[in-house]
Scaffold this motif. Structure first.
Motif, PDB file in Angstrom:
ATOM      1  N   ALA A 100       7.557  -1.612   4.938  1.00 55.10           N
ATOM      2  CA  ALA A 100       6.917  -1.552   3.618  1.00 55.10           C
ATOM      3  C   ALA A 100       5.949  -2.715   3.450  1.00 55.10           C
ATOM      4  O   ALA A 100       4.844  -2.540   2.907  1.00 55.10           O
ATOM      5  N   ARG A 146       1.922  -2.421   2.884  1.00 52.03           N
ATOM      6  CA  ARG A 146       1.199  -3.052   1.779  1.00 52.03           C
ATOM      7  C   ARG A 146       0.019  -3.877   2.293  1.00 52.03           C
ATOM      8  O   ARG A 146      -1.093  -3.796   1.770  1.00 52.03           O
ATOM      9  N   ARG A 204      10.728   6.594   3.034  1.00 55.35           N
ATOM     10  CA  ARG A 204      10.377   6.572   1.611  1.00 55.35           C
ATOM     11  C   ARG A 204       9.822   5.213   1.187  1.00 55.35           C
ATOM     12  O   ARG A 204       8.931   5.133   0.340  1.00 55.35           O
ATOM     13  N   ALA A 205      10.311   4.147   1.789  1.00 57.53           N
ATOM     14  CA  ALA A 205       9.818   2.818   1.439  1.00 57.53           C
ATOM     15  C   ALA A 205       8.330   2.691   1.727  1.00 57.53           C
ATOM     16  O   ALA A 205       7.580   2.092   0.946  1.00 57.53           O
ATOM     17  N   GLU A 236       6.360   4.984  -0.787  1.00 54.83           N
ATOM     18  CA  GLU A 236       6.233   4.375  -2.110  1.00 54.83           C
ATOM     19  C   GLU A 236       5.120   3.333  -2.130  1.00 54.83           C
ATOM     20  O   GLU A 236       4.393   3.218  -3.128  1.00 54.83           O
ATOM     21  N   GLU A 237       4.975   2.577  -1.068  1.00 48.69           N
ATOM     22  CA  GLU A 237       3.852   1.637  -0.983  1.00 48.69           C
ATOM     23  C   GLU A 237       2.527   2.382  -0.987  1.00 48.69           C
ATOM     24  O   GLU A 237       1.573   1.978  -1.656  1.00 48.69           O
ATOM     25  N   LYS A 285       1.789   5.131  -2.317  1.00 53.18           N
ATOM     26  CA  LYS A 285       1.490   5.707  -3.628  1.00 53.18           C
ATOM     27  C   LYS A 285       0.681   4.759  -4.502  1.00 53.18           C
ATOM     28  O   LYS A 285       0.045   5.192  -5.474  1.00 53.18           O
ATOM     29  N   GLN A 286       0.709   3.479  -4.169  1.00 60.12           N
ATOM     30  CA  GLN A 286      -0.043   2.508  -4.966  1.00 60.12           C
ATOM     31  C   GLN A 286      -1.545   2.602  -4.712  1.00 60.12           C
ATOM     32  O   GLN A 286      -2.340   2.041  -5.469  1.00 60.12           O
TER      33      GLN A 286
END
Length: 221
Positions: A78, A82, A114-115, A118-119, A121-122
């Motif tokens: 993750a 990022r 998923r981790a 989720e990153e 998605k930003q």
């Protein structure tokens, strides 16, 4: 029968350079060739993301990079994701934790994916591809890995890193396509070096091809 033209195939290729000894000059050449070929994306190591993003600004060609590469055995995917997104990456090719898959720890596999999702998605329109390293898995494990990727929200499942015992096969691509259905796309990578190789993967259901042999492949169409 679908007609695969040079132009259509080019738009399904991730023009790739993942050799550890790659230099900045080679990345510049990769991006220049990507523009000439009009491919979908370049796929490079994270250290070169900002360079490629600068070179490809306005070209319409995406910058893809790898996460947890090549083993997947890391706890910081993750964070890697990022950092890559902040540097200008638009597509993340993450390696699944294969050891957990072999142990049947599917909840952990899904959480790991998923981790990264989720990153991603930003950053609007960013894409996550999950590298399964299919040569290390049974068919049953490939099916379950695909299900985990879809459940975690990944956009693609992908065959191989190119650093495993072998690369993509039409059988594995077809199995992955059958499993994910319309919920995700399939990227074939690893050992795809000729037009015949690429065609076999496309006919099996791949919607993206990862290769360093883009020029040779396109010349065959």
């Amino acid at each position: 029968m679908e007609l695969w033209t040079k132009e259509k195939v080019a738009q399904m290729i991730d023009h790739t350079l993942l050799k550890p000894e790659a230099t900045e000059g080679q990345i510049v050449d990769l991006c220049r060739d990507a523009c000439a070929y009009k491919v979908a994306a370049v796929c490079i190591h994270p250290i070169w993301v900002s360079t490629a993003a600068s070179l490809l600004t306005g070209s319409g060609i995406k910058v893809a990079t790898v996460i947890g590469f090549p083993t997947g055995a890391t706890r910081v995917k993750a964070l890697e994701a990022r950092d890559a997104l902040q540097a200008g990456a638009q597509e993340l090719d993450m390696v699944m934790q294969v050891g957990w898959a072999k142990m049947g720890r599917w909840a952990d596999v899904e959480a790991d994916i998923r981790a990264v999702v989720e990153e991603a998605k930003q950053v609007p329109q960013s894409v996550v591809k999950v590298i399964l390293e299919t040569a290390l898995l049974t068919d049953e494990e490939i099916v379950e890995a695909c299900r985990c990727a879809v459940a975690a929200g990944a956009h693609f499942v992908k065959t191989s890193t190119g650093f495993g015992p072998s690369g993509a096969t039409a059988h594995h691509v077809a199995l992955m396509r059958q499993t994910v259905g319309a919920d995700a796309q399939v990227k074939a990578s690893g050992g795809i070096r000729t037009a015949a190789d690429a065609l076999a993967m496309l006919q099996a259901g791949a919607t993206r091809i990862g290769t360093s042999a883009t020029g040779t492949i396109l010349a065959g169409f």
